[in-house]
Design a protein around this motif. Structure first.
Motif, PDB file in Angstrom:
ATOM      1  N   HIS A 343      37.276   2.497  76.564  1.00  0.00           N
ATOM      2  CA  HIS A 343      38.358   3.476  76.657  1.00  0.00           C
ATOM      3  C   HIS A 343      37.872   4.903  76.421  1.00  0.00           C
ATOM      4  N   SER A 344      36.770   5.043  75.665  1.00  0.00           N
ATOM      5  CA  SER A 344      36.279   6.388  75.329  1.00  0.00           C
ATOM      6  C   SER A 344      35.009   6.765  76.076  1.00  0.00           C
ATOM      7  N   GLY A 345      34.577   5.914  77.011  1.00  0.00           N
ATOM      8  CA  GLY A 345      33.411   6.227  77.830  1.00  0.00           C
ATOM      9  C   GLY A 345      32.099   6.292  77.070  1.00  0.00           C
ATOM     10  N   MET A 346      31.973   5.500  76.001  1.00  0.00           N
ATOM     11  CA  MET A 346      30.754   5.530  75.178  1.00  0.00           C
ATOM     12  C   MET A 346      29.818   4.401  75.609  1.00  0.00           C
ATOM     13  N   VAL A 347      28.981   4.718  76.602  1.00  0.00           N
ATOM     14  CA  VAL A 347      28.145   3.699  77.235  1.00  0.00           C
ATOM     15  C   VAL A 347      27.045   3.210  76.308  1.00  0.00           C
ATOM     16  N   GLU A 348      26.285   4.130  75.737  1.00  0.00           N
ATOM     17  CA  GLU A 348      25.155   3.733  74.892  1.00  0.00           C
ATOM     18  C   GLU A 348      25.617   2.947  73.670  1.00  0.00           C
ATOM     19  N   GLN A 349      26.709   3.407  73.053  1.00  0.00           N
ATOM     20  CA  GLN A 349      27.234   2.698  71.888  1.00  0.00           C
ATOM     21  C   GLN A 349      27.712   1.294  72.277  1.00  0.00           C
ATOM     22  N   GLY A 350      28.324   1.189  73.470  1.00  0.00           N
ATOM     23  CA  GLY A 350      28.773  -0.118  73.957  1.00  0.00           C
ATOM     24  C   GLY A 350      27.608  -1.050  74.211  1.00  0.00           C
ATOM     25  N   ARG A 351      26.552  -0.516  74.807  1.00  0.00           N
ATOM     26  CA  ARG A 351      25.356  -1.315  75.075  1.00  0.00           C
ATOM     27  C   ARG A 351      24.720  -1.807  73.767  1.00  0.00           C
ATOM     28  N   GLU A 352      24.629  -0.903  72.808  1.00  0.00           N
ATOM     29  CA  GLU A 352      24.054  -1.252  71.508  1.00  0.00           C
ATOM     30  C   GLU A 352      24.885  -2.334  70.813  1.00  0.00           C
ATOM     31  N   CYS A 353      26.205  -2.199  70.890  1.00  0.00           N
ATOM     32  CA  CYS A 353      27.115  -3.175  70.277  1.00  0.00           C
ATOM     33  C   CYS A 353      26.949  -4.539  70.934  1.00  0.00           C
ATOM     34  N   PHE A 354      26.907  -4.567  72.258  1.00  0.00           N
ATOM     35  CA  PHE A 354      26.786  -5.827  72.994  1.00  0.00           C
ATOM     36  C   PHE A 354      25.476  -6.533  72.654  1.00  0.00           C
ATOM     37  N   ASN A 355      24.383  -5.772  72.635  1.00  0.00           N
ATOM     38  CA  ASN A 355      23.072  -6.361  72.348  1.00  0.00           C
ATOM     39  C   ASN A 355      22.960  -6.855  70.901  1.00  0.00           C
ATOM     40  N   SER A 356      23.674  -6.174  69.980  1.00  0.00           N
ATOM     41  CA  SER A 356      23.569  -6.536  68.559  1.00  0.00           C
ATOM     42  C   SER A 356      24.277  -7.849  68.231  1.00  0.00           C
TER      43      SER A 356
END
Length: 485
Positions: A343-356
């Motif tokens: 919803h907030s367009g935070m790609v890198e944070q989303g990628r980091e969350c998914f991988n973690s």
């Protein structure tokens, strides 16, 4: 083996002391004492699937798995933890199937959202001449609700009356059935017919049904006739949350405060969700900060509240504080965090969350996590990585769901990827060929890429299939009255 140890173990289980009961069972096994069905059957109620399978193997080895009561306990254990296939296999092994074994199988299918299979079990029961208990009829009513089969449900109600069955047992199931179909008068009639026999479960069910159907006068009338309890208020608040009804939700919050129930974590979680769904984020955060005991659900609800309203940074900050308070996130928490990033367009944070998820917490992402991550990438124009994620799913033998294909189709629409978008659409329609929303989504895709002939063709297909797009609506509250716009 002395019966005394079995009795001690069973008493621990009845008092909710799973650890002590398991310790007694392990002691019996280590001592080499004879293990029979009286030992195995009660312990199955408190075991997880891993320990449960070990005890199942031990029961087979000792021959204590043969009685119907033990098989039924095994069926219930497997069903409770989502292993329906194992439950079915155990049922097929039962020599003499009594009504309890049949009911367990019936309720297992209902629990897993398979009402057609539940009704097939019922038909087999009738063929075998099995006596139908009140619990059989309760499960059938739930199956009819899932199938949206009102007439069949009414037939079961008629069967209850003709057979002279106990309405005290079946009353709650019948009230749930009628309120789910918005027949509040019929539910009220059943409720009133029971006179002094009404219990809290029945009252709670009707209150929840009335609030869900916006019949507030009846809901508060029932509340006034009983002593408020946490379950009733939690159910009513859940309905307010679903209807985004802030005014009624606030009144119930006041009742909870006057009754001293704001110490209950589950009730506070539902209150928090209600304020968030009604757009009152500051109220939700204030309530969250005052909560005496915060569970993983509390933290997840607050993260979701921030994320769904576009406050991605606050959602991530809440996730960080959750870790700092030694609360382990679960799979639902990660859906909330990934949705916040989307919803907030935070790609890198989303990628980091998914991988973690796997690397740091040992949690395997499910199709819903992949759908959220694909949505993040699609919105950011990372179309090649979208297909990389899909290939990773397939490689890990995770079957893409309709939600995954919808996320991919949206990504293709945003990035004008025609050929792969059509591939996603084909897979989506194979999974859900009769859902109008999928055709609308595909029509929007073709419109985005300029294929207007395909748009017209889809509309013709919808007409031929009799599919109608769901009409959009919004609810507003004006001077404590409700109107559908």
């Amino acid at each position: 083996m002395p019966r005394t140890l079995n009795s001690i173990m069973a008493s621990y289980i009845r008092s909710g002391n799973a650890a002590a009961s398991l310790s007694v069972f392990q002691g019996i096994h280590r001592a080499g004492s004879h293990i029979d069905s009286y030992t195995v059957t009660p312990i199955l109620a408190v075991l997880d699937p891993v320990c449960g399978k070990q005890v199942h193997a031990l029961a087979i080895k000792t021959g204590s798995d043969t009685p119907t009561i033990t098989k039924t306990a095994l069926m219930n254990m497997y069903s409770k933890y989502g292993q329906l296939g194992c439950s079915v296999r155990v049922f097929q092994e039962v020599g003499f199937k009594d009504v309890v074994a049949w009911n367990t199988m019936l309720s297992s299918f209902v629990r897993h959202g398979l009402p057609e299979e539940a009704l097939a079990v019922f038909r087999e029961m009738r063929k075998e001449g099995v006596w139908l208990s009140e619990f059989t009829l309760c499960s059938l009513l739930k199956a009819c609700t899932l199938l949206k089969a009102f007439q069949q449900g009414k037939q079961i109600h008629a069967m209850v009356v003709v057979m002279g069955r106990d309405l005290v047992v079946l009353g709650t199931a019948l009230i749930d059935f009628y309120t789910n179909f918005e027949y509040i008068e019929e539910a009220m009639e059943i409720f009133q017919s029971l006179n002094w026999k009404k219990d809290d479960a029945m009252c709670n069910s009707l209150i929840s049904g009335c609030v869900h159907n916006r019949r507030y006068k009846e809901a508060f009338m029932i509340m006034r006739s009983m002593t408020p309890n946490v379950v009733a208020l939690t159910s009513a608040l859940a309905a307010c949350s679903k209807n985004s009804d802030l005014w009624i939700g606030k009144q119930i919050h006041c009742v909870a405060m006057r009754s001293g129930f704001t110490f209950d974590t589950q009730l506070c979680n539902v209150l928090l969700d209600m304020y968030a769904k009604c757009g009152k984020i500051s109220n939700a955060r204030s309530l969250f900060d005052r909560m005496h005991k915060k569970s993983v659900v509390s933290w997840t609800s607050m993260i979701d509240a921030y994320g769904s309203h576009g406050h991605g940074l606050e959602a991530l900050d809440m996730f960080s504080k959750m870790e700092g308070n030694n609360i382990s996130p679960n799979l639902v928490t990660f859906i909330a965090v990934l949705s916040a990033c989307a919803h907030s367009g935070m790609v890198e944070q989303g990628r980091e969350c998914f991988n973690s998820m796997k690397e740091r917490y040992g949690l395997d992402p499910g199709p819903e996590h992949y759908a959220c991550f694909i949505d993040i990438l699609g919105r950011a124009g990372q179309i090649e990585e979208v297909w990389g994620v899909l290939n990773h799913m397939v490689k890990n033998q995770i079957k893409p769901t309709a939600a995954v294909w919808i996320a991919i189709l949206n990504a293709c629409s945003l990035n004008l990827d025609v050929s792969r978008g059509e591939f996603a659409a084909k897979n989506l329609l194979e999974l859900e060929p009769n859902k109008p929303g999928n055709y609308v989504l595909l029509s929007n895709f073709y419109a985005a890429v300029g294929k207007w002939d395909s748009v017209n063709e889809l509309r013709s297909i919808m007409r031929d299939k009799g599919l109608v797009k769901e009409i959009g609506n919004s609810w507003v509250t004006v001077v404590h009255s409700h109107g559908n716009i």
